[in-house]
Design a protein around this motif. Structure first.
Motif, PDB file in Angstrom:
ATOM      1  N   ALA A   1     -15.509  -5.234   6.728  1.00 19.05           N
ATOM      2  CA  ALA A   1     -16.740  -5.445   5.964  1.00 19.05           C
ATOM      3  C   ALA A   1     -17.797  -6.150   6.818  1.00 19.05           C
ATOM      4  N   THR A   2     -17.378  -7.090   7.628  1.00 20.97           N
ATOM      5  CA  THR A   2     -18.314  -7.802   8.498  1.00 20.97           C
ATOM      6  C   THR A   2     -18.926  -6.855   9.517  1.00 20.97           C
ATOM      7  N   VAL A   3     -18.093  -6.039  10.147  1.00 15.10           N
ATOM      8  CA  VAL A   3     -18.593  -5.080  11.135  1.00 15.10           C
ATOM      9  C   VAL A   3     -19.552  -4.092  10.463  1.00 15.10           C
ATOM     10  N   ALA A   4     -19.188  -3.598   9.296  1.00 16.55           N
ATOM     11  CA  ALA A   4     -20.036  -2.630   8.589  1.00 16.55           C
ATOM     12  C   ALA A   4     -21.356  -3.244   8.155  1.00 16.55           C
ATOM     13  N   ASN A   5     -21.369  -4.533   7.919  1.00 15.11           N
ATOM     14  CA  ASN A   5     -22.558  -5.219   7.419  1.00 15.11           C
ATOM     15  C   ASN A   5     -23.304  -5.964   8.534  1.00 15.11           C
ATOM     16  N   MET A   6     -22.921  -5.721   9.784  1.00 14.02           N
ATOM     17  CA  MET A   6     -23.487  -6.464  10.912  1.00 14.02           C
ATOM     18  C   MET A   6     -25.012  -6.324  10.985  1.00 14.02           C
ATOM     19  N   GLY A   7     -25.535  -5.133  10.748  1.00 18.53           N
ATOM     20  CA  GLY A   7     -26.989  -4.946  10.794  1.00 18.53           C
ATOM     21  C   GLY A   7     -27.698  -5.803   9.771  1.00 18.53           C
ATOM     22  N   ALA A   8     -27.188  -5.837   8.560  1.00 14.61           N
ATOM     23  CA  ALA A   8     -27.802  -6.652   7.508  1.00 14.61           C
ATOM     24  C   ALA A   8     -27.671  -8.135   7.830  1.00 14.61           C
ATOM     25  N   LEU A   9     -26.530  -8.531   8.389  1.00 10.60           N
ATOM     26  CA  LEU A   9     -26.342  -9.938   8.763  1.00 10.60           C
ATOM     27  C   LEU A   9     -27.339 -10.340   9.848  1.00 10.60           C
ATOM     28  N   ARG A  10     -27.485  -9.471  10.858  1.00  8.02           N
ATOM     29  CA  ARG A  10     -28.413  -9.781  11.943  1.00  8.02           C
ATOM     30  C   ARG A  10     -29.844  -9.851  11.410  1.00  8.02           C
ATOM     31  N   SER A  11     -30.215  -8.928  10.530  1.00  5.10           N
ATOM     32  CA  SER A  11     -31.548  -8.938   9.942  1.00  5.10           C
ATOM     33  C   SER A  11     -31.782 -10.221   9.162  1.00  5.10           C
ATOM     34  N   SER A  12     -30.786 -10.651   8.419  1.00  8.00           N
ATOM     35  CA  SER A  12     -30.890 -11.877   7.641  1.00  8.00           C
ATOM     36  C   SER A  12     -31.072 -13.094   8.560  1.00  8.00           C
ATOM     37  N   VAL A  13     -30.325 -13.137   9.644  1.00  7.08           N
ATOM     38  CA  VAL A  13     -30.448 -14.239  10.603  1.00  7.08           C
ATOM     39  C   VAL A  13     -31.822 -14.201  11.259  1.00  7.08           C
ATOM     40  N   ASP A  14     -32.292 -13.011  11.611  1.00  7.16           N
ATOM     41  CA  ASP A  14     -33.621 -12.875  12.218  1.00  7.16           C
ATOM     42  C   ASP A  14     -34.705 -13.361  11.263  1.00  7.16           C
ATOM     43  N   GLN A  15     -34.598 -13.017   9.978  1.00 10.44           N
ATOM     44  CA  GLN A  15     -35.576 -13.463   8.993  1.00 10.44           C
ATOM     45  C   GLN A  15     -35.555 -14.981   8.851  1.00 10.44           C
ATOM     46  N   ALA A  16     -34.349 -15.557   8.843  1.00 11.93           N
ATOM     47  CA  ALA A  16     -34.236 -17.018   8.734  1.00 11.93           C
ATOM     48  C   ALA A  16     -34.843 -17.689   9.969  1.00 11.93           C
ATOM     49  N   ALA A  17     -34.602 -17.133  11.148  1.00 14.10           N
ATOM     50  CA  ALA A  17     -35.161 -17.705  12.376  1.00 14.10           C
ATOM     51  C   ALA A  17     -36.689 -17.615  12.367  1.00 14.10           C
ATOM     52  N   ALA A  18     -37.232 -16.485  11.935  1.00 12.82           N
ATOM     53  CA  ALA A  18     -38.686 -16.314  11.867  1.00 12.82           C
ATOM     54  C   ALA A  18     -39.295 -17.307  10.878  1.00 12.82           C
ATOM     55  N   ALA A  19     -38.657 -17.490   9.739  1.00 13.09           N
ATOM     56  CA  ALA A  19     -39.161 -18.446   8.740  1.00 13.09           C
ATOM     57  C   ALA A  19     -39.120 -19.867   9.291  1.00 13.09           C
ATOM     58  N   SER A  20     -38.059 -20.200  10.003  1.00 10.62           N
ATOM     59  CA  SER A  20     -37.940 -21.532  10.597  1.00 10.62           C
ATOM     60  C   SER A  20     -39.011 -21.745  11.658  1.00 10.62           C
ATOM     61  N   GLU A  21     -39.251 -20.723  12.477  1.00  8.26           N
ATOM     62  CA  GLU A  21     -40.273 -20.809  13.516  1.00  8.26           C
ATOM     63  C   GLU A  21     -41.660 -20.975  12.898  1.00  8.26           C
ATOM     64  N   GLN A  22     -41.935 -20.247  11.829  1.00  7.88           N
ATOM     65  CA  GLN A  22     -43.224 -20.337  11.155  1.00  7.88           C
ATOM     66  C   GLN A  22     -43.414 -21.730  10.545  1.00  7.88           C
ATOM     67  N   ALA A  23     -42.362 -22.275   9.949  1.00  2.00           N
ATOM     68  CA  ALA A  23     -42.454 -23.621   9.366  1.00  2.00           C
ATOM     69  C   ALA A  23     -42.692 -24.661  10.459  1.00  2.00           C
ATOM     70  N   ALA A  24     -42.021 -24.511  11.589  1.00  2.00           N
ATOM     71  CA  ALA A  24     -42.213 -25.452  12.698  1.00  2.00           C
ATOM     72  C   ALA A  24     -43.646 -25.363  13.219  1.00  2.00           C
ATOM     73  N   ARG A  25     -44.171 -24.147  13.347  1.00  2.00           N
ATOM     74  CA  ARG A  25     -45.532 -23.947  13.828  1.00  2.00           C
ATOM     75  C   ARG A  25     -46.530 -24.607  12.874  1.00  2.00           C
ATOM     76  N   LYS A  26     -46.328 -24.435  11.559  1.00  3.22           N
ATOM     77  CA  LYS A  26     -47.230 -25.051  10.574  1.00  3.22           C
ATOM     78  C   LYS A  26     -47.183 -26.569  10.668  1.00  3.22           C
TER      79      LYS A  26
END
Length: 189
Positions: free
Chosen positions: A149-174
């Motif tokens: 299940a983890t391997v099959a869902n790897m794309g969604a997991l990576r996308s979720s991590v990328d979104q969290a990183a982008a949100a964190s970066e945006q908050a830090a920038r603000k």
């Protein structure tokens, strides 16, 4: 001799893994009379550690016709239900077959991700086995399905991590921009 030994070990490991990532379509026979199985399963909970940290509301419904359903909801919305079908196999044994039915949009998610559906099914099959065999839930029995299940869902997991990183970066920038504005205005904390 070593290459043959390693090949046999590899084939054996893959075989065990493939069996471990598929639910038991025929059900399992337990050495428990059907009345006792029904009674025990109506008291069983969902498998531990499988559904994350979000709280779920579970309602268990036992019926006279040898079927038990665990209806799973979050915030009042039904997500899915497990259904255990019980069938007497003589006087002292019961066959239990577990199904998973999604509700609403969750049905499509389970259909689109069969590895996740299978992991949920295998986890519930282990919960049923632990209940009827009167033993602790063994998380190791669902590891192969969790891996698939983890391997099959790897794309969604990576996308979720990328979104969290982008949100964190945006908050830090603000926060940095605010600090510069505050400093330019002579404000200090």
């Amino acid at each position: 001799m070593k290459p043959l030994y390693l090949a046999v070990l590899l084939v054996g490991g893959i075989s065990v893994y493939l069996v471990g990532i598929r639910p038991n379509a025929e059900g399992t026979v337990y050495r428990v009379p059907i009345a006792q199985a029904r009674q025990d399963l109506t008291k069983a909970d969902l498998p531990p550690f499988v559904f994350g940290s979000q709280p779920l509301d579970v309602q268990v419904r036992g019926s006279i016709d040898s079927q038990i359903a665990w209806i799973v909801r979050r915030n009042g919305e039904e997500l899915f239900r497990y259904i255990a079908q019980l069938k007497a196999e003589g006087d002292a044994a019961t066959r239990v077959k577990v199904k998973l039915e999604g509700a609403g949009k969750y049905a499509q998610k389970l259909s689109d991700k069969p590895e996740i559906r299978d992991m949920y099914l295998i986890a519930m099959e282990e919960q049923v086995a632990a209940t009827l065999e009167r033993r602790p839930f063994e998380m190791t029995r669902i590891y192969p399905a969790m891996s698939a299940a983890t391997v099959a869902n790897m794309g969604a997991l990576r996308s979720s991590v990328d979104q969290a990183a982008a949100a964190s970066e945006q908050a830090a920038r603000k926060n940095i921009e605010k600090a510069y504005r505050d400093e330019a205005a002579g404000l200090r904390r």
